[in-house]
Design a protein around this motif. Structure first.
Motif, PDB file in Angstrom:
ATOM      1  N   THR A   1       0.719  -1.228   0.058  1.00 58.65           N
ATOM      2  CA  THR A   1      -0.069   0.025   0.047  1.00 58.65           C
ATOM      3  C   THR A   1       0.846   1.266   0.024  1.00 58.65           C
ATOM      4  N   ASP A   2       2.213   1.359   0.396  1.00 60.06           N
ATOM      5  CA  ASP A   2       3.370   2.140   0.249  1.00 60.06           C
ATOM      6  C   ASP A   2       3.638   2.401  -1.139  1.00 60.06           C
ATOM      7  N   VAL A   3       3.931   3.491  -1.350  1.00 62.10           N
ATOM      8  CA  VAL A   3       4.601   4.005  -2.747  1.00 62.10           C
ATOM      9  C   VAL A   3       5.672   3.060  -3.134  1.00 62.10           C
ATOM     10  N   VAL A   4       5.692   2.411  -4.312  1.00 62.86           N
ATOM     11  CA  VAL A   4       7.061   1.422  -4.705  1.00 62.86           C
ATOM     12  C   VAL A   4       7.779   2.622  -5.899  1.00 62.86           C
ATOM     13  N   PRO A   5       8.903   2.790  -5.593  1.00 61.31           N
ATOM     14  CA  PRO A   5       9.737   3.504  -6.465  1.00 61.31           C
ATOM     15  C   PRO A   5      10.201   2.966  -7.769  1.00 61.31           C
ATOM     16  N   GLN A   6      10.328   3.557  -8.786  1.00 60.72           N
ATOM     17  CA  GLN A   6      10.348   3.173 -10.116  1.00 60.72           C
ATOM     18  C   GLN A   6      11.828   2.276 -10.342  1.00 60.72           C
ATOM     19  N   ALA A   7      11.851   1.219 -10.816  1.00 60.07           N
ATOM     20  CA  ALA A   7      13.057   0.431 -10.922  1.00 60.07           C
ATOM     21  C   ALA A   7      14.092   1.356 -11.836  1.00 60.07           C
ATOM     22  N   ILE A   8      15.333   1.361 -11.296  1.00 62.19           N
ATOM     23  CA  ILE A   8      16.330   2.019 -12.306  1.00 62.19           C
ATOM     24  C   ILE A   8      17.304   0.947 -12.890  1.00 62.19           C
ATOM     25  N   TRP A   9      17.339   0.512 -14.120  1.00 58.11           N
ATOM     26  CA  TRP A   9      18.129  -0.513 -14.567  1.00 58.11           C
ATOM     27  C   TRP A   9      19.613  -0.134 -15.156  1.00 58.11           C
ATOM     28  N   PRO A  10      20.582  -0.787 -14.570  1.00 55.83           N
ATOM     29  CA  PRO A  10      21.952  -0.688 -15.044  1.00 55.83           C
ATOM     30  C   PRO A  10      22.068  -0.457 -16.462  1.00 55.83           C
ATOM     31  N   ALA A  11      23.082   0.232 -16.990  1.00 55.46           N
ATOM     32  CA  ALA A  11      23.100   0.306 -18.484  1.00 55.46           C
ATOM     33  C   ALA A  11      23.363  -1.147 -18.847  1.00 55.46           C
ATOM     34  N   GLY A  12      22.805  -1.319 -20.340  1.00 54.15           N
ATOM     35  CA  GLY A  12      23.123  -2.748 -20.802  1.00 54.15           C
ATOM     36  C   GLY A  12      22.529  -3.882 -20.527  1.00 54.15           C
ATOM     37  N   VAL A  13      21.503  -3.540 -19.340  1.00 54.15           N
ATOM     38  CA  VAL A  13      20.656  -4.745 -18.767  1.00 54.15           C
ATOM     39  C   VAL A  13      19.186  -4.413 -19.242  1.00 54.15           C
ATOM     40  N   GLN A  14      18.671  -5.590 -19.821  1.00 59.99           N
ATOM     41  CA  GLN A  14      17.207  -5.661 -20.174  1.00 59.99           C
ATOM     42  C   GLN A  14      16.476  -6.843 -19.421  1.00 59.99           C
ATOM     43  N   LEU A  15      15.278  -6.465 -19.294  1.00 65.32           N
ATOM     44  CA  LEU A  15      14.292  -7.392 -18.171  1.00 65.32           C
ATOM     45  C   LEU A  15      13.421  -8.101 -19.422  1.00 65.32           C
ATOM     46  N   THR A  16      13.448  -9.429 -19.007  1.00 65.43           N
ATOM     47  CA  THR A  16      12.443 -10.322 -19.728  1.00 65.43           C
ATOM     48  C   THR A  16      11.786 -11.318 -18.743  1.00 65.43           C
ATOM     49  N   GLN A  17      11.029 -12.011 -19.125  1.00 66.97           N
ATOM     50  CA  GLN A  17      10.478 -13.013 -18.373  1.00 66.97           C
ATOM     51  C   GLN A  17      10.797 -14.447 -18.700  1.00 66.97           C
ATOM     52  N   TYR A  18      10.724 -15.580 -17.787  1.00 67.30           N
ATOM     53  CA  TYR A  18      11.189 -16.648 -17.812  1.00 67.30           C
ATOM     54  C   TYR A  18      10.444 -17.480 -19.130  1.00 67.30           C
ATOM     55  N   HIS A  19      11.294 -18.179 -19.783  1.00 63.67           N
ATOM     56  CA  HIS A  19      10.643 -19.078 -20.928  1.00 63.67           C
ATOM     57  C   HIS A  19      11.764 -20.313 -20.960  1.00 63.67           C
ATOM     58  N   SER A  20      11.348 -21.627 -21.392  1.00 66.73           N
ATOM     59  CA  SER A  20      12.055 -22.722 -21.237  1.00 66.73           C
ATOM     60  C   SER A  20      13.262 -22.498 -21.879  1.00 66.73           C
ATOM     61  N   ALA A  21      13.655 -21.868 -23.030  1.00 63.02           N
ATOM     62  CA  ALA A  21      14.827 -21.453 -23.662  1.00 63.02           C
ATOM     63  C   ALA A  21      15.765 -20.909 -22.651  1.00 63.02           C
ATOM     64  N   LEU A  22      15.414 -20.299 -21.593  1.00 59.07           N
ATOM     65  CA  LEU A  22      16.240 -19.677 -20.611  1.00 59.07           C
ATOM     66  C   LEU A  22      16.609 -20.624 -19.532  1.00 59.07           C
ATOM     67  N   ALA A  23      15.916 -21.767 -19.453  1.00 61.70           N
ATOM     68  CA  ALA A  23      16.044 -22.746 -18.170  1.00 61.70           C
ATOM     69  C   ALA A  23      17.502 -22.981 -17.848  1.00 61.70           C
ATOM     70  N   ALA A  24      18.307 -23.498 -18.742  1.00 57.85           N
ATOM     71  CA  ALA A  24      19.712 -23.922 -18.552  1.00 57.85           C
ATOM     72  C   ALA A  24      20.618 -22.730 -17.956  1.00 57.85           C
ATOM     73  N   ALA A  25      20.329 -21.533 -18.583  1.00 57.42           N
ATOM     74  CA  ALA A  25      21.150 -20.595 -18.146  1.00 57.42           C
ATOM     75  C   ALA A  25      20.581 -19.994 -16.646  1.00 57.42           C
ATOM     76  N   VAL A  26      19.210 -19.967 -16.502  1.00 63.44           N
ATOM     77  CA  VAL A  26      18.705 -19.688 -15.144  1.00 63.44           C
ATOM     78  C   VAL A  26      19.140 -20.686 -14.045  1.00 63.44           C
ATOM     79  N   HIS A  27      19.142 -21.926 -14.397  1.00 66.02           N
ATOM     80  CA  HIS A  27      19.288 -22.991 -13.518  1.00 66.02           C
ATOM     81  C   HIS A  27      20.897 -22.891 -13.109  1.00 66.02           C
TER      82      HIS A  27
END
Length: 152
Positions: free
Chosen positions: A6-32
């Motif tokens: 219920t409190d304000v959540v600040p906006q995320a600041i991402w380091p340069a060169g980093v991108q956000l994605t979500q999990y998919h099975s092609a990333l399983a080995a790297a995530v593991h």
């Protein structure tokens, strides 16, 4: 630890060169692989890849949109794995990218997502001797709500 949404959540600041994605099975080995590295440094263990992937992707609380993956030029650099119960199950940042704000950005992203889902709070567990992680969690507004003994 718990974060009141219920409190304000600040906006995320991402380091340069980093991108956000979500999990998919092609990333399983790297995530593991990153999960294994994180657990080696912080205690615990991760099942072998096939068992881990099967358990992860078939868990009743699994939602790929709640597994936030940070990528850099070298691949998967951080993971924040959440469950549908507004619970952060794992947060791991590769040693090469630590102290750049990735853990903070992933936590804030998770908080915003759970706010949008109309959750009241987000929980996670952390070992009492993991002071570095506790400081990170406190810096984003999380507070200790309950202590539990760790089974030996």
């Amino acid at each position: 630890m718990r974060r009141d949404l219920t409190d304000v959540v600040p906006q995320a600041i991402w380091p340069a060169g980093v991108q956000l994605t979500q999990y998919h099975s092609a990333l399983a080995a790297a995530v593991h692989q990153l999960m294994e590295l994180g657990h080696r440094q912080g205690g615990g263990r991760v099942p072998a890849l096939d068992a881990w992937q099967q358990r992860f992707e078939t868990d009743p609380e699994y939602d790929p949109s709640l597994c936030f993956i940070a990528l850099d030029a070298e691949g998967v650099v951080a993971v924040c794995q959440c469950w549908t119960s507004a619970y952060i199950n794992n947060l791991v940042v590769h040693p090469r990218a630590q102290r750049q704000g990735l853990g903070r950005a992933l936590l804030l992203q998770a908080f915003k997502t759970f706010q949008q889902r109309r959750e009241g709070f987000v929980d996670l567990k952390v070992l009492e001797d993991n002071q570095r992680a506790q400081r990170l969690y406190e810096s984003v507004g999380m507070r200790v709500v309950r202590r539990e003994a760790v089974p030996v």
